[in-house]
Design an enzyme around this catalytic site. Structure first.
Site, mmCIF file in Angstrom:
data_model
loop_
_atom_site.group_PDB
_atom_site.id
_atom_site.type_symbol
_atom_site.label_atom_id
_atom_site.label_comp_id
_atom_site.label_asym_id
_atom_site.label_seq_id
_atom_site.Cartn_x
_atom_site.Cartn_y
_atom_site.Cartn_z
ATOM 1 N N GLU A 95 0.792 -1.238 0.139
ATOM 2 C CA GLU A 95 0.005 -0.010 -0.030
ATOM 3 C C GLU A 95 0.674 1.281 -0.068
ATOM 4 O OE1 GLU A 95 -2.796 -0.191 3.143
ATOM 5 O OE2 GLU A 95 -3.546 -2.386 2.569
ATOM 6 N N CYS A 108 3.475 8.440 1.356
ATOM 7 C CA CYS A 108 3.938 7.332 2.152
ATOM 8 C C CYS A 108 4.217 6.352 1.362
ATOM 9 C CB CYS A 108 3.137 7.274 3.404
ATOM 10 S SG CYS A 108 3.766 6.220 4.668
ATOM 11 N N CYS A 115 7.120 -7.023 7.006
ATOM 12 C CA CYS A 115 7.995 -6.555 7.846
ATOM 13 C C CYS A 115 8.597 -7.414 8.659
ATOM 14 C CB CYS A 115 7.474 -5.217 8.575
ATOM 15 S SG CYS A 115 9.006 -4.399 9.494
ATOM 16 N N CYS A 119 7.333 -5.293 15.448
ATOM 17 C CA CYS A 119 6.970 -4.448 16.477
ATOM 18 C C CYS A 119 5.464 -4.512 17.050
ATOM 19 C CB CYS A 119 7.120 -2.941 16.061
ATOM 20 S SG CYS A 119 8.625 -2.558 15.475
ATOM 21 N N CYS A 122 2.152 -2.583 15.597
ATOM 22 C CA CYS A 122 2.174 -2.490 14.228
ATOM 23 C C CYS A 122 1.107 -3.397 13.620
ATOM 24 C CB CYS A 122 3.436 -2.080 13.558
ATOM 25 S SG CYS A 122 3.273 -1.960 11.960
ATOM 26 N N CYS A 343 -1.149 5.382 10.386
ATOM 27 C CA CYS A 343 -0.040 4.800 10.807
ATOM 28 C C CYS A 343 -0.019 3.294 11.125
ATOM 29 C CB CYS A 343 0.774 5.498 11.580
ATOM 30 S SG CYS A 343 1.688 6.769 10.961
#
Length: 370
Positions: A95, A108, A115, A119, A122, A343
């Protein structure tokens, strides 16, 4: 020759493109003509490149192509935020999000499919890691958005800023990210000033030093906690590069660029890292980095997370505490909530080759039982 065997010109930075044209037996300045068409006019069809000779246009269409990622869907939010879901090979998708503001438009951009850093707060982390994006797939996000928005380099800029804050840890895909950022900055590319291209990292210390050598861009660090115990829980990478090492690395960065500042991102989660004690720890840390700023981000919940957004009053108090101590502190408004573009929510429909998603879902089962 199939598309697979042809070379995607979006994979080259300026020097790479000149070298490629030299291999084809062409003058290097021809590469720069083509580059202008690709990035200033967003043309992907060689036949439309009118100042390139017919013979060369024919040769190019046989051996190479200009191949931005395919748009699977795109949607706009009420506040003008726009999100594209871009298809990669093998059913993967990433995205890209555009955030318009009165004085600027920020894109962005993602650097990986998924990933690997895991974390805890997230949403991208819950899908695990699939692979790095190529240079073409990174710069291609900017190409698709620019084309859609009617962006004209050096004339009508709809995209004024790029942040490498989408899916993935950019410094874990160093070479491709560097080449793509080079194209963002190159006058024959998107021509953005160094302070308008920002790389955001969870704190890969050796790679921050390497970035400092390689390219002049702005740096943002995802901090989220100012003590090692809590940060390790939220950002597991902290085990390898604890806060003291990270701060020393940031001091080295600033010593080499005396006129710049670093932005520290701090996502506020209810009862986790938003108390007065946490603010005091952050103030103490920021004293070691004068002139740097803190960007407070209200947490964006996603299905199955155990974290919650801090109360508005808590967020205001936290910010006031920092400001009163002389720490430059911005509060990021949440944008694009209605299209999951906020985010940590960049969670493309990714083929998950890890067990993390399954484990995550299993851990949530009791929640769904009632």
């Amino acid at each position: 020759m199939s598309q697979v065997e042809k070379v995607n010109l979006l994979d080259f930075d300026r020097q790479g493109l000149r070298d490629y044209f030299a291999q084809l037996g062409e003058k290097p300045y021809r590469a720069e003509q083509v580059m202008k068409w690709m990035y200033h006019h967003l043309v992907s069809d060689f036949e439309q490149m009118t100042d390139v000779g017919k013979a060369l246009r024919g040769k190019l269409s046989e051996v190479c192509y200009v191949g931005p990622p395919k748009t699977l869907f795109d949607k706009g939010a009420v506040d003008g935020t726009h999100k594209w879901l871009l298809g990669m090979d093998g059913g993967n998708a990433i995205e890209t999000v555009y955030i318009p503001e009165p004085t600027r438009g920020t894109l962005c951009v993602s650097s990986q499919v998924g990933c690997a850093l895991n974390c805890q707060f997230c949403s991208t982390a819950t899908q695990g890691f699939n692979r790095n994006l190529s240079t073409a797939e990174i710069i291609g996000q900017l190409w698709v958005a620019a084309k859609h928005l009617g962006n004209l380099t050096h004339q009508r800029r709809r995209i004024t800023n790029v942040v490498m804050m989408g899916m993935g840890e950019p410094l874990a895909n160093f070479d491709n990210v560097i080449k793509a950022m080079g194209l963002m900055r190159d006058d024959l590319g998107f021509g953005l000033a160094s302070k308008r291209v920002t790389l955001s990292t969870a704190g890969m210390v050796p790679m921050i030093d390497k970035l400092s050598d390689a390219m002049d861009v702005s740096l943002a660090v995802s901090l989220h906690a100012a003590n090692d115990e809590l940060r390790t829980e939220l950002v597991p990478l902290n085990k390898r590069y604890p806060i003291d090492e990270l701060i020393a690395c940031c001091q080295r960065w600033l010593a080499r660029r005396p006129r710049t500042s670093i932005t520290f991102e701090y996502t506020l989660m209810k009862g986790v890292n938003d108390q007065p004690l946490h603010a005091r720890q952050l103030i103490k840390l920021m004293r070691r980095l004068p002139n740097c700023k803190v960007n407070l981000i209200p947490f964006n919940p996603f299905p199955g997370t155990r974290y919650e957004r801090s109360e508005p009053e808590t967020i205001r108090d936290f910010q006031t505490q920092l400001l009163n101590a002389g720490v430059l502190t911005m509060l990021r408004r949440t944008r694009g909530d209605d299209i999951d573009a906020a985010c940590g929510q960049l969670k493309g429909q990714v083929l998950d080759r890890t067990r993390r998603q399954a484990e995550f879902l299993r851990s949530q089962e009791p929640l769904h039982a009632h």
